[in-house]
Design a protein around this motif. Structure first.
Motif, PDB file in Angstrom:
ATOM      1  N   ALA A 218       0.833  -1.212   0.000  1.00 26.90           N
ATOM      2  CA  ALA A 218       0.000   0.000   0.000  1.00 26.90           C
ATOM      3  C   ALA A 218       0.863   1.255   0.000  1.00 26.90           C
ATOM      4  O   ALA A 218       0.404   2.327  -0.387  1.00 26.90           O
ATOM      5  N   ILE A 219       2.103   1.100   0.474  1.00 26.71           N
ATOM      6  CA  ILE A 219       3.015   2.239   0.592  1.00 26.71           C
ATOM      7  C   ILE A 219       4.384   1.819   0.047  1.00 26.71           C
ATOM      8  O   ILE A 219       4.817   0.684   0.282  1.00 26.71           O
ATOM      9  N   LEU A 220       5.037   2.714  -0.687  1.00 26.72           N
ATOM     10  CA  LEU A 220       6.411   2.462  -1.146  1.00 26.72           C
ATOM     11  C   LEU A 220       7.339   3.421  -0.413  1.00 26.72           C
ATOM     12  O   LEU A 220       6.956   4.562  -0.112  1.00 26.72           O
TER      13      LEU A 220
ATOM     14  N   ALA B 181      -0.699   4.469  -9.730  1.00 23.10           N
ATOM     15  CA  ALA B 181      -1.356   3.593  -8.753  1.00 23.10           C
ATOM     16  C   ALA B 181      -1.806   4.365  -7.508  1.00 23.10           C
ATOM     17  O   ALA B 181      -2.368   3.772  -6.595  1.00 23.10           O
ATOM     18  N   LYS B 182      -1.543   5.684  -7.481  1.00 15.95           N
ATOM     19  CA  LYS B 182      -1.896   6.516  -6.308  1.00 15.95           C
ATOM     20  C   LYS B 182      -1.355   5.912  -5.015  1.00 15.95           C
ATOM     21  O   LYS B 182      -2.079   5.753  -4.032  1.00 15.95           O
TER      22      LYS B 182
ATOM     23  N   GLU C 224       2.472  13.856  -7.015  1.00 19.14           N
ATOM     24  CA  GLU C 224       1.790  14.403  -5.819  1.00 19.14           C
ATOM     25  C   GLU C 224       1.687  13.357  -4.714  1.00 19.14           C
ATOM     26  O   GLU C 224       1.243  13.657  -3.610  1.00 19.14           O
ATOM     27  N   PHE C 225       2.102  12.109  -5.004  1.00 14.67           N
ATOM     28  CA  PHE C 225       2.056  11.051  -3.988  1.00 14.67           C
ATOM     29  C   PHE C 225       3.413  10.839  -3.313  1.00 14.67           C
ATOM     30  O   PHE C 225       3.610   9.894  -2.572  1.00 14.67           O
TER      31      PHE C 225
ATOM     32  N   ASP D  38      -6.239   4.164   7.127  1.00 19.35           N
ATOM     33  CA  ASP D  38      -6.488   4.262   5.681  1.00 19.35           C
ATOM     34  C   ASP D  38      -5.188   4.671   4.969  1.00 19.35           C
ATOM     35  O   ASP D  38      -4.705   5.796   5.125  1.00 19.35           O
ATOM     36  N   ALA D  39      -4.629   3.715   4.173  1.00 16.86           N
ATOM     37  CA  ALA D  39      -3.372   3.990   3.472  1.00 16.86           C
ATOM     38  C   ALA D  39      -3.613   4.371   2.009  1.00 16.86           C
ATOM     39  O   ALA D  39      -2.668   4.466   1.229  1.00 16.86           O
ATOM     40  N   SER D  40      -4.866   4.581   1.621  1.00 22.74           N
ATOM     41  CA  SER D  40      -5.126   4.932   0.217  1.00 22.74           C
ATOM     42  C   SER D  40      -4.507   6.299  -0.076  1.00 22.74           C
ATOM     43  O   SER D  40      -4.482   7.188   0.788  1.00 22.74           O
ATOM     44  N   GLY D  41      -4.014   6.440  -1.318  1.00 16.85           N
ATOM     45  CA  GLY D  41      -3.201   7.598  -1.688  1.00 16.85           C
ATOM     46  C   GLY D  41      -3.750   8.954  -1.260  1.00 16.85           C
ATOM     47  O   GLY D  41      -3.095   9.685  -0.508  1.00 16.85           O
ATOM     48  N   PRO D  42      -4.952   9.328  -1.719  1.00 15.60           N
ATOM     49  CA  PRO D  42      -5.445  10.675  -1.411  1.00 15.60           C
ATOM     50  C   PRO D  42      -5.596  10.922   0.093  1.00 15.60           C
ATOM     51  O   PRO D  42      -5.185  11.986   0.593  1.00 15.60           O
ATOM     52  N   ALA D  43      -6.145   9.956   0.826  1.00 13.36           N
ATOM     53  CA  ALA D  43      -6.349  10.139   2.276  1.00 13.36           C
ATOM     54  C   ALA D  43      -5.004  10.235   3.002  1.00 13.36           C
ATOM     55  O   ALA D  43      -4.792  11.113   3.852  1.00 13.36           O
ATOM     56  N   PHE D  44      -4.088   9.342   2.643  1.00 14.64           N
ATOM     57  CA  PHE D  44      -2.784   9.314   3.303  1.00 14.64           C
ATOM     58  C   PHE D  44      -2.019  10.616   3.050  1.00 14.64           C
ATOM     59  O   PHE D  44      -1.452  11.222   3.968  1.00 14.64           O
TER      60      PHE D  44
END
Ligand code: DHB
Length: 392
Positions: free
Chosen positions: A96-98, A117-118, A136-137, A325-331
């Protein structure tokens, strides 16, 4: 049982297993840590991963209701590998995170993956200013070369140095260092008489140092990536630059704490700017150095390790805020404006640029209790990356 019934049973089992896996995966946030664990920049991988592990040993593996799973992968310091490993981690392994990225080209190669992949992407080591603009990520817990080169220019201009030759590795961070040292030093009245660039791979400094010696400046300002400083220091002495009265000033990457102690007494007196020294005097850093040495067979932590440690601190703080929540926009929203006390001092994430705001220290190499250390003597507080302040 008929074949059909067996197949139906197998399919049902497969569905159940898949269901269980999804349920398990829901509770896990996988962090793919991609680093040069082999090759000429393996010391970066060793330090960053040890810093990340030290954080988890102290804070456990649970945050925001999730279990953090760290997956360490070697890219050998080759950009194509970094991107391939990143894709594999996201697509096949459910990362979920790099995080990680030991050199600028390695971080840059992953930016398109992060965007498509956001995936939140934490740069823990590389230092070219433009990296955080590539997606932006992307956010960063190391520092930028403009941020810690500029103060060396200020120091030089205030300490009787009138002429300088710059000598940098010929790629992103070197060019950033050259630009921002020069900009600051010349704006305060200094002169840069020559700008020397050396290859990143397998450098032989001797011919370049001869050029510096012939130019006879008051000082030479140097940037080289972590791990390369020992060879440079050896050749600096062999060429007799110190004897010729040429002072060595540099970014702290050159007097990297990982190798400083083995450089010998000729390193004493080198003036550098950087965000972390093992000898930084704070209760948080004392606790960090002690925990790190205990976890890593007595190894001395350098600035790379702190990038790894704080990268995990950032991941934990953001997941705490998003409730796991590890999803791109929220994180990434949660990352903006985060602040905490690092072993290096107070740090925060600039909400506009996603880059780190931190103190930069001017230091001098000294012998302390029989060991060589970067001893901090001046602080530039809460510096933003100057490159982005100029061109956001
Ligand atoms: C970079 C690499 C380093 O080893 C370092 O000390 C600073 C910057 C880079 O490639 O960005």
């Amino acid at each position: 049982m008929t074949i059909r019934a067996i197949l139906a049973g197998v399919a049902g089992l497969a569905m159940t297993v898949a269901g269980l896996q999804t349920a398990a995966a829901d509770d896990v946030v996988k962090v793919g840590l991609i680093l040069p664990m082999t090759g000429p920049f393996a010391s970066t991988g060793r330090q960053v991963s040890a810093g990340a592990k030290t954080f988890m040993a102290k804070h456990g593996a649970t945050v925001g209701g999730k279990t953090i799973e760290l997956v360490i992968r070697d890219d050998g310091g080759v950009a194509d590998q970094t991107r391939r490993v990143a894709q594999e981690l996201v697509v096949n392994d459910g990362a979920a995170i790099l995080a990680g990225f030991g050199l600028t080209p390695l971080a840059m190669s992953v930016a398109p993956v992060s965007t498509q992949a956001k995936v939140p992407t934490i740069v823990m080591a590389a230092g070219t200013a433009s990296i955080t603009k590539a997606s932006e990520f992307i956010t960063r817990t190391s520092g930028t070369l403009p941020q810690y080169s500029l103060p060396v220019g200020t120091w030089a201009s205030q300490n009787g140095i009138k002429s300088v030759v710059t000598l940098v590795s010929d790629y992103g961070p070197g060019l950033d260092a050259e630009k921002w040292f020069t900009k600051e030093f010349t704006s305060k009245g200094g002169t840069v008489t020559e700008a020397v660039r050396v290859p990143l791979q397998n450098p032989d400094f001797a011919p370049f140092l001869q050029r510096v010696r012939d130019a006879k400046p008051d000082a030479v300002f140097v940037f080289l990536p972590s791990g390369v400083g020992s060879l440079f220091m050896k050749q600096f002495n062999e060429r007799g630059l110190a004897d010729a009265g040429i002072k060595l000033i540099a970014t702290g990457d050159v007097t990297d704490d990982d190798i400083l102690n083995s450089m010998g007494p000729s390193a004493i007196g080198t003036i550098t700017g950087h965000f972390y020294a093992t000898s930084h005097d704070s209760p948080e850093n004392k606790a960090y150095v002690e925990a790190f040495k205990k976890e890593n067979d007595g190894m001395r932590p350098n600035f790379m390790s702190v990038g790894g440690y704080d990268g995990m601190a950032l991941i934990y703080a953001a997941l705490e805020k998003t409730g796991g929540d590890a999803s791109g926009p929220a994180f990434m929203e949660a990352v903006k404006g985060l602040s905490w006390t690092s072993p290096r001092g107070p740090v925060s994430i600039d909400p506009e640029t996603r880059d780190i705001i931190q103190n930069i220290y001017v230091r001098e190499v000294k012998e302390v209790d029989g060991e060589l250390h970067n001893v901090e003597f001046a602080t530039f507080e809460a510096l933003k990356d100057p490159e982005k302040a100029e061109a956001p």
